[in-house]
Design an enzyme around this catalytic site. Structure first.
Site, mmCIF file in Angstrom:
data_model
loop_
_atom_site.group_PDB
_atom_site.id
_atom_site.type_symbol
_atom_site.label_atom_id
_atom_site.label_comp_id
_atom_site.label_asym_id
_atom_site.label_seq_id
_atom_site.Cartn_x
_atom_site.Cartn_y
_atom_site.Cartn_z
ATOM 1 N N TYR A 153 -6.583 -7.310 -1.296
ATOM 2 C CA TYR A 153 -5.968 -6.765 -1.936
ATOM 3 C C TYR A 153 -5.277 -6.599 -3.889
ATOM 4 C CZ TYR A 153 -1.242 -5.211 -0.599
ATOM 5 O OH TYR A 153 0.117 -5.270 0.262
ATOM 6 N N HIS B 46 0.673 -1.031 -0.406
ATOM 7 C CA HIS B 46 -0.741 0.183 0.036
ATOM 8 C C HIS B 46 0.856 1.105 -0.023
ATOM 9 C CE1 HIS B 46 -3.931 -1.846 1.993
ATOM 10 N NE2 HIS B 46 -2.550 -2.875 2.236
HETATM 11 P P1 FAD Z 1 14.451 -2.694 1.904
HETATM 12 O O1 FAD Z 1 13.494 -2.413 0.892
HETATM 13 O O2 FAD Z 1 15.322 -4.115 3.165
HETATM 14 O O3 FAD Z 1 16.098 -2.306 1.181
HETATM 15 C C1 FAD Z 1 17.447 -2.497 1.846
HETATM 16 C C2 FAD Z 1 18.465 -2.987 0.047
HETATM 17 O O4 FAD Z 1 19.412 -2.683 0.820
HETATM 18 C C3 FAD Z 1 18.040 -4.304 0.421
HETATM 19 O O5 FAD Z 1 17.987 -4.241 -1.792
HETATM 20 C C4 FAD Z 1 19.055 -4.878 0.284
HETATM 21 O O6 FAD Z 1 19.642 -6.053 -0.873
HETATM 22 C C5 FAD Z 1 20.044 -4.234 0.669
HETATM 23 N N1 FAD Z 1 21.264 -4.698 1.028
HETATM 24 C C6 FAD Z 1 21.381 -4.533 2.236
HETATM 25 N N2 FAD Z 1 22.343 -5.066 3.274
HETATM 26 C C7 FAD Z 1 23.642 -4.423 1.706
HETATM 27 C C8 FAD Z 1 25.334 -4.447 1.781
HETATM 28 N N3 FAD Z 1 25.839 -4.562 3.206
HETATM 29 N N4 FAD Z 1 25.801 -4.117 0.712
HETATM 30 C C9 FAD Z 1 24.817 -3.163 -0.242
HETATM 31 N N5 FAD Z 1 22.726 -3.466 -0.324
HETATM 32 C C10 FAD Z 1 23.061 -3.840 0.978
HETATM 33 N N6 FAD Z 1 5.266 -1.116 3.896
HETATM 34 C C11 FAD Z 1 5.089 0.235 2.924
HETATM 35 O O7 FAD Z 1 4.787 1.492 3.241
HETATM 36 N N7 FAD Z 1 3.387 -0.541 2.949
HETATM 37 C C12 FAD Z 1 2.998 -1.696 3.250
HETATM 38 O O8 FAD Z 1 1.562 -2.162 2.330
HETATM 39 C C13 FAD Z 1 3.602 -2.775 3.398
HETATM 40 N N8 FAD Z 1 3.817 -4.441 3.258
HETATM 41 C C14 FAD Z 1 4.834 -5.078 3.539
HETATM 42 C C15 FAD Z 1 4.288 -6.422 3.805
HETATM 43 C C16 FAD Z 1 5.036 -7.556 4.240
HETATM 44 C C17 FAD Z 1 4.686 -9.163 4.077
HETATM 45 C C18 FAD Z 1 6.403 -6.830 5.158
HETATM 46 C C19 FAD Z 1 7.119 -8.222 5.473
HETATM 47 C C20 FAD Z 1 6.514 -5.689 4.811
HETATM 48 C C21 FAD Z 1 5.752 -4.504 3.863
HETATM 49 N N9 FAD Z 1 6.497 -3.404 3.868
HETATM 50 C C22 FAD Z 1 4.828 -2.523 3.607
HETATM 51 C C23 FAD Z 1 6.960 -2.893 4.577
HETATM 52 C C24 FAD Z 1 8.064 -2.768 3.735
HETATM 53 O O9 FAD Z 1 8.276 -3.966 2.950
HETATM 54 C C25 FAD Z 1 9.663 -2.252 4.481
HETATM 55 O O10 FAD Z 1 9.374 -1.473 5.437
HETATM 56 C C26 FAD Z 1 10.801 -1.630 3.280
HETATM 57 O O11 FAD Z 1 11.118 -2.226 2.496
HETATM 58 C C27 FAD Z 1 11.903 -0.692 4.228
HETATM 59 O O12 FAD Z 1 12.767 -0.207 2.405
HETATM 60 P P2 FAD Z 1 14.472 0.305 2.692
HETATM 61 O O13 FAD Z 1 14.752 0.624 1.824
HETATM 62 O O14 FAD Z 1 13.977 0.311 4.194
HETATM 63 O O15 FAD Z 1 14.583 -1.208 3.202
#
Ligand code: FAD
Length: 380
Positions: A218, A49
């Site tokens: 959804y 979402h």
């Molecule tokens: P991530 O998306 O985890 O990205 C981190 C990136 O860093 C990854 O690509 C990884 O490969 C990279 N990385 C890690 N370590 C290293 C390294 N050492 N060197 C280089 N690269 C690295 N959020 C919403 O807003 N709406 C929703 O509907 C929603 N539904 C969800 C449903 C589920 C089942 C889950 C589990 C989560 C959901 N979320 C939702 C939450 C959302 O997925 C996360 O909060 C979001 O992905 C966080 O983004 P981020 O960029 O912080 O981390």
């Protein structure tokens, strides 16, 4: 040993938050490179979402229209009793959200959204296949070493590297995230089978049972051709060391069988389903140090029950960009402090409610989440 290249700002991780950070920083005129460990991204079956609070940010970087065209625009978030079907809440979205909150509320396949985000970035500055393996904080920069042998010296480093963040580890030490005691099953179901049932499958509905067990279902496409669900189920533990494991329709039947006819039909239309552990951490007391700064799950991971985890990561990116613009990169300490002051309370509040899994179960006003504008909200 390889020579050392230099960059102004290095974003570690090109997930949903990192890709947004790069786009926003680039848009604001900063020189920024992103380093992502994955060689490429795949369209893994899962939805997301995106609230009006974040669609405003996508508007700023020119992606709102594309995402709004691909995604579904539910008129309501319904909460319903999983056994009787009784409506527990009907939260208005659709045109109401556009008017009241200033942007649409969409649900979309997360792979589609991520692809739109990645394609829009300056490709020569997104570096896939770069896993950060070492960080050396030096007097005038930070030396980053990657598993492919490349070394980069960055003036500033943004840790958007998710729940197992290497940058968080550098700031706060090694500490595994805590298993929350909950798992989620994720499935894109067979839409033909849903249609054949003759029942109505609402565009955005959360089915609830005792002890907060639930299924959030959804549309992930505006044309109704994809229907997705994610569950929340308490379990005794998680013994696997993989990000997810396969589940089955039989497991879904064992947990949710003999429920409301719409739920039964949803489970009947389940062909492939995976099971994911939900991890969490307590709110961090340090978001940055020196030239290192965290955002998104690296900083405030949460159980996903409020559908705002990625939204908070993207809001972080927008506010951090504003703080760097206001203070200037040379005053990074001040900028990072302003960023944390602006974000801490809101992100922690969302994290707490999301972990409690109470959001929109009963009628409530979601304006404090959806009407918020990260591009204009006061800083500090
Ligand atoms: P991530 O998306 O985890 O990205 C981190 C990136 O860093 C990854 O690509 C990884 O490969 C990279 N990385 C890690 N370590 C290293 C390294 N050492 N060197 C280089 N690269 C690295 N959020 C919403 O807003 N709406 C929703 O509907 C929603 N539904 C969800 C449903 C589920 C089942 C889950 C589990 C989560 C959901 N979320 C939702 C939450 C959302 O997925 C996360 O909060 C979001 O992905 C966080 O983004 P981020 O960029 O912080 O981390």
């Amino acid at each position: 040993m390889s020579s050392i290249e230099t960059v102004d700002i290095a974003v570690i991780g090109a997930g949903l938050g990192g890709a947004a950070a790069m786009a926003l920083l680039d848009h604001a005129g900063f020189s920024v490179h992103t380093f992502e460990q994955a060689p490429e991204f795949h369209r893994i079956g899962a939805g997301i979402h995106i609230g009006p609070n974040v669609m405003k940010i996508f508007r700023e970087i020119g992606l709102e229209e594309r995402l709004a065209t691909i995604g579904s625009h539910p008129d309501f978030w319904f909460s319903r009793d999983g056994n009787t079907g009784e409506y527990l809440s009907k939260i208005r979205l659709g045109d109401f959200a556009k008017k009241e909150y200033g942007a649409p509320y969409i649900t979309i396949h997360r792979g589609d959204m991520h692809a739109v985000q990645i394609e829009a970035l300056p490709q020569d500055r997104v570096h896939f296949g770069h896993k950060l393996t070492a960080i050396d904080e030096r007097e005038d920069d930070v030396l980053l070493s990657f598993d492919n042998g490349r070394r980069v010296a960055a003036k500033l480093v943004i840790g958007a590297d998710g729940i197992n963040s290497a940058i968080r580890e550098m700031l706060l030490g090694v500490e595994k995230p805590r298993f929350s005691g909950w798992v989620g099953h994720r499935a894109l179901v067979n839409v033909e089978k849903l249609r054949a049932s003759g029942l109505e499958f609402e565009a955005c509905v959360k089915w609830w049972w005792e002890a907060s067990r639930h299924i959030m279902a959804y549309d992930t496409k505006g044309d109704g051709s994809e229907y997705y669900y994610v569950t929340g189920v308490p379990v005794d533990g998680w013994e696997h060391d993989t990000a997810f494991v396969d589940s089955s329709r039989e497991e879904m039947e064992a947990i949710f069988g003999n429920s409301h006819p719409v739920v039964n039909a949803l489970i009947d239309a389940t062909e492939e389903v995976t099971k994911w552990p939900f991890w969490s951490r307590d709110p961090l007391n340090l978001w940055s140090r020196g030239r290192l700064c965290l955002l998104g799950d690296a900083c405030h991971p949460m159980r996903p029950h409020m559908a705002q985890g990625a939204c908070m990561a993207i809001e972080d990116a927008a506010v951090l960009t504003r703080c760097l613009t206001e203070c200037g990169t040379e005053n990074y300490g001040e900028a990072f402090q302003l960023y944390e002051q602006t974000r801490l309370e809101r992100a922690t509040r969302v994290q707490t409610i999301s972990n409690a899994n109470t959001w929109l179960k009963e009628p409530e006003d979601p304006a404090w989440v959806y009407a918020y504008d990260p591009l204009t909200a006061p800083l500090g």
